[in-house]
Motif scaffolding. Structure first.
Motif, PDB file in Angstrom:
ATOM      1  N   ARG A  29     103.798 -43.020  -4.770  1.00 44.94           N
ATOM      2  CA  ARG A  29     102.601 -42.314  -5.209  1.00 44.94           C
ATOM      3  C   ARG A  29     101.389 -43.233  -5.255  1.00 44.94           C
ATOM      4  N   ALA A  30     101.617 -44.549  -5.330  1.00 44.00           N
ATOM      5  CA  ALA A  30     100.495 -45.487  -5.318  1.00 44.00           C
ATOM      6  C   ALA A  30      99.674 -45.318  -4.042  1.00 44.00           C
ATOM      7  N   PHE A  31     100.349 -45.007  -2.943  1.00 41.62           N
ATOM      8  CA  PHE A  31      99.642 -44.811  -1.677  1.00 41.62           C
ATOM      9  C   PHE A  31      98.770 -43.561  -1.731  1.00 41.62           C
ATOM     10  N   ASP A  32      99.278 -42.515  -2.387  1.00 40.29           N
ATOM     11  CA  ASP A  32      98.486 -41.297  -2.549  1.00 40.29           C
ATOM     12  C   ASP A  32      97.223 -41.582  -3.366  1.00 40.29           C
ATOM     13  N   VAL A  33      97.355 -42.429  -4.396  1.00 40.73           N
ATOM     14  CA  VAL A  33      96.196 -42.814  -5.204  1.00 40.73           C
ATOM     15  C   VAL A  33      95.178 -43.541  -4.328  1.00 40.73           C
ATOM     16  N   LEU A  34      95.649 -44.461  -3.488  1.00 40.84           N
ATOM     17  CA  LEU A  34      94.745 -45.185  -2.588  1.00 40.84           C
ATOM     18  C   LEU A  34      94.004 -44.238  -1.659  1.00 40.84           C
ATOM     19  N   LEU A  35      94.700 -43.250  -1.134  1.00 43.26           N
ATOM     20  CA  LEU A  35      94.076 -42.314  -0.193  1.00 43.26           C
ATOM     21  C   LEU A  35      92.944 -41.519  -0.836  1.00 43.26           C
ATOM     22  N   THR A  36      93.073 -41.215  -2.129  1.00 42.80           N
ATOM     23  CA  THR A  36      91.999 -40.463  -2.786  1.00 42.80           C
ATOM     24  C   THR A  36      90.734 -41.309  -2.909  1.00 42.80           C
ATOM     25  N   LEU A  37      90.866 -42.633  -2.808  1.00 42.81           N
ATOM     26  CA  LEU A  37      89.715 -43.528  -2.934  1.00 42.81           C
ATOM     27  C   LEU A  37      89.055 -43.833  -1.598  1.00 42.81           C
ATOM     28  N   LEU A  38      89.614 -43.324  -0.509  1.00 44.39           N
ATOM     29  CA  LEU A  38      89.061 -43.634   0.809  1.00 44.39           C
ATOM     30  C   LEU A  38      87.672 -43.062   1.017  1.00 44.39           C
ATOM     31  N   ASP A  39      87.415 -41.869   0.472  1.00 43.31           N
ATOM     32  CA  ASP A  39      86.128 -41.223   0.742  1.00 43.31           C
ATOM     33  C   ASP A  39      85.063 -41.524  -0.304  1.00 43.31           C
ATOM     34  N   SER A  40      85.464 -41.797  -1.551  1.00 44.60           N
ATOM     35  CA  SER A  40      84.455 -42.035  -2.594  1.00 44.60           C
ATOM     36  C   SER A  40      85.091 -42.646  -3.827  1.00 44.60           C
ATOM     37  N   LYS A  41      84.232 -43.122  -4.735  1.00 41.48           N
ATOM     38  CA  LYS A  41      84.704 -43.606  -6.035  1.00 41.48           C
ATOM     39  C   LYS A  41      85.284 -42.435  -6.803  1.00 41.48           C
ATOM     40  N   GLN A  42      86.286 -42.699  -7.636  1.00 45.05           N
ATOM     41  CA  GLN A  42      86.923 -41.630  -8.397  1.00 45.05           C
ATOM     42  C   GLN A  42      87.253 -42.128  -9.799  1.00 45.05           C
ATOM     43  N   THR A  43      87.289 -41.208 -10.739  1.00 44.87           N
ATOM     44  CA  THR A  43      87.797 -41.537 -12.072  1.00 44.87           C
ATOM     45  C   THR A  43      89.295 -41.243 -12.088  1.00 44.87           C
ATOM     46  N   SER A  44      89.971 -41.780 -13.084  1.00 40.39           N
ATOM     47  CA  SER A  44      91.409 -41.524 -13.234  1.00 40.39           C
ATOM     48  C   SER A  44      91.681 -40.025 -13.379  1.00 40.39           C
ATOM     49  N   GLU A  45      90.808 -39.347 -14.125  1.00 35.88           N
ATOM     50  CA  GLU A  45      90.988 -37.898 -14.337  1.00 35.88           C
ATOM     51  C   GLU A  45      90.851 -37.127 -13.028  1.00 35.88           C
ATOM     52  N   ASN A  46      89.861 -37.505 -12.195  1.00 42.45           N
ATOM     53  CA  ASN A  46      89.678 -36.831 -10.908  1.00 42.45           C
ATOM     54  C   ASN A  46      90.891 -37.026 -10.007  1.00 42.45           C
ATOM     55  N   ILE A  47      91.402 -38.254  -9.974  1.00 40.09           N
ATOM     56  CA  ILE A  47      92.574 -38.546  -9.137  1.00 40.09           C
ATOM     57  C   ILE A  47      93.769 -37.739  -9.614  1.00 40.09           C
ATOM     58  N   SER A  48      93.976 -37.688 -10.927  1.00 43.59           N
ATOM     59  CA  SER A  48      95.098 -36.924 -11.493  1.00 43.59           C
ATOM     60  C   SER A  48      95.015 -35.459 -11.108  1.00 43.59           C
ATOM     61  N   ARG A  49      93.791 -34.909 -11.175  1.00 43.02           N
ATOM     62  CA  ARG A  49      93.598 -33.500 -10.813  1.00 43.02           C
ATOM     63  C   ARG A  49      93.905 -33.265  -9.347  1.00 43.02           C
ATOM     64  N   ARG A  50      93.394 -34.150  -8.474  1.00 45.48           N
ATOM     65  CA  ARG A  50      93.598 -33.983  -7.026  1.00 45.48           C
ATOM     66  C   ARG A  50      95.063 -34.114  -6.635  1.00 45.48           C
ATOM     67  N   LEU A  51      95.783 -35.025  -7.302  1.00 45.37           N
ATOM     68  CA  LEU A  51      97.181 -35.268  -6.948  1.00 45.37           C
ATOM     69  C   LEU A  51      98.156 -34.446  -7.784  1.00 45.37           C
ATOM     70  N   LYS A  52      97.611 -33.718  -8.774  1.00 46.95           N
ATOM     71  CA  LYS A  52      98.447 -32.907  -9.663  1.00 46.95           C
ATOM     72  C   LYS A  52      99.549 -33.767 -10.302  1.00 46.95           C
ATOM     73  N   MET A  53      99.146 -34.898 -10.854  1.00 43.73           N
ATOM     74  CA  MET A  53     100.080 -35.777 -11.543  1.00 43.73           C
ATOM     75  C   MET A  53      99.493 -36.159 -12.899  1.00 43.73           C
ATOM     76  N   PRO A  54     100.343 -36.537 -13.864  1.00 41.16           N
ATOM     77  CA  PRO A  54      99.843 -36.866 -15.197  1.00 41.16           C
ATOM     78  C   PRO A  54      98.848 -38.019 -15.157  1.00 41.16           C
ATOM     79  N   ASN A  55      97.816 -37.924 -16.006  1.00 39.62           N
ATOM     80  CA  ASN A  55      96.788 -38.952 -16.043  1.00 39.62           C
ATOM     81  C   ASN A  55      97.389 -40.310 -16.428  1.00 39.62           C
ATOM     82  N   PHE A  56      98.405 -40.309 -17.285  1.00 34.82           N
ATOM     83  CA  PHE A  56      99.051 -41.557 -17.703  1.00 34.82           C
ATOM     84  C   PHE A  56      99.661 -42.272 -16.503  1.00 34.82           C
ATOM     85  N   SER A  57     100.334 -41.525 -15.641  1.00 37.45           N
ATOM     86  CA  SER A  57     100.939 -42.115 -14.440  1.00 37.45           C
ATOM     87  C   SER A  57      99.869 -42.641 -13.495  1.00 37.45           C
ATOM     88  N   THR A  58      98.805 -41.847 -13.314  1.00 41.87           N
ATOM     89  CA  THR A  58      97.698 -42.271 -12.455  1.00 41.87           C
ATOM     90  C   THR A  58      97.106 -43.583 -12.956  1.00 41.87           C
TER      91      THR A  58
END
Length: 194
Positions: A29-58
């Protein structure tokens, strides 16, 4: 919670071990987190929402990627006085991720990263087509045996089609459209014989 998430939480020191970090980024899932950062800066909450994963894990993945020197963290002031952390890739060039691979050639690793990123974007486009069925879309695939020279000629036609598609751009419109093409030799697993 998945085993990659558990290893991220309980083995934070793994970022010092190239092999384990590389495997986690390329397959977890770390790779999925990296991919969300390819297009723009993101907050942890935004990444969690996009990946549908708990914010703690993100947040655990982000902490590990920051420690590994792949992702950078910047605190920004919100209008109500609170601080928010934004994350971005240290480098806009994916070579920073490719350098993590010690077991594969950089070209093979680059191909894997490109394929994964392309697949994520294509999946999103297909999902959007499903939710906007009243708007024009086309999704299809076809596999066949064919002569090399015919494919070389057909590639020129695809290039011309892309030029025609780009010429339609109207920056005053609000609807965004995507055009993906994949025309390539095909073998299961991606290994081609010469």
């Amino acid at each position: 919670m998945s085993s990659p998430e558990l290893s991220c939480i309980y083995e934070m020191n793994m970022f010092q071990e190239d092999k384990e970090l590389n495997e986690d980024i390329l397959s977890g899932r770390a790779f999925d987190v990296l991919l969300t950062l390819l297009d723009s800066k993101q907050t942890s909450e935004n990444i969690s929402r996009r990946l549908k994963m708990p914010n703690f894990s993100t947040q655990m993945y982000l902490n590990r990627l920051v420690l590994a020197g792949i992702v950078t963290e910047k605190k920004t002031q919100l209008t109500n006085g609170l601080l928010e952390k934004e994350y971005s890739l240290v480098s806009k060039d994916l070579s920073i991720i490719n350098d993590l691979s010690k077991s594969k050639s950089s070209k093979q690793c680059e191909n894997e990263l490109t394929a994964h990123h392309f697949a994520v974007m294509t999946k999103q486009a297909i999902k959007c087509a499903g939710t906007h069925k009243n708007k024009p879309y086309q999704i299809g695939s076809y596999f066949m045996k064919v002569k090399l020279e015919d494919m070389e000629a057909f590639k020129h036609e695809i290039d011309a089609l892309f030029d025609k598609f780009r010429a339609l751009e109207d920056t005053e419109q609000t609807q965004t459209y995507s055009l993906f093409t994949v025309m390539a030799p095909y073998e299961e697993g991606g290994e081609l014989s010469e």
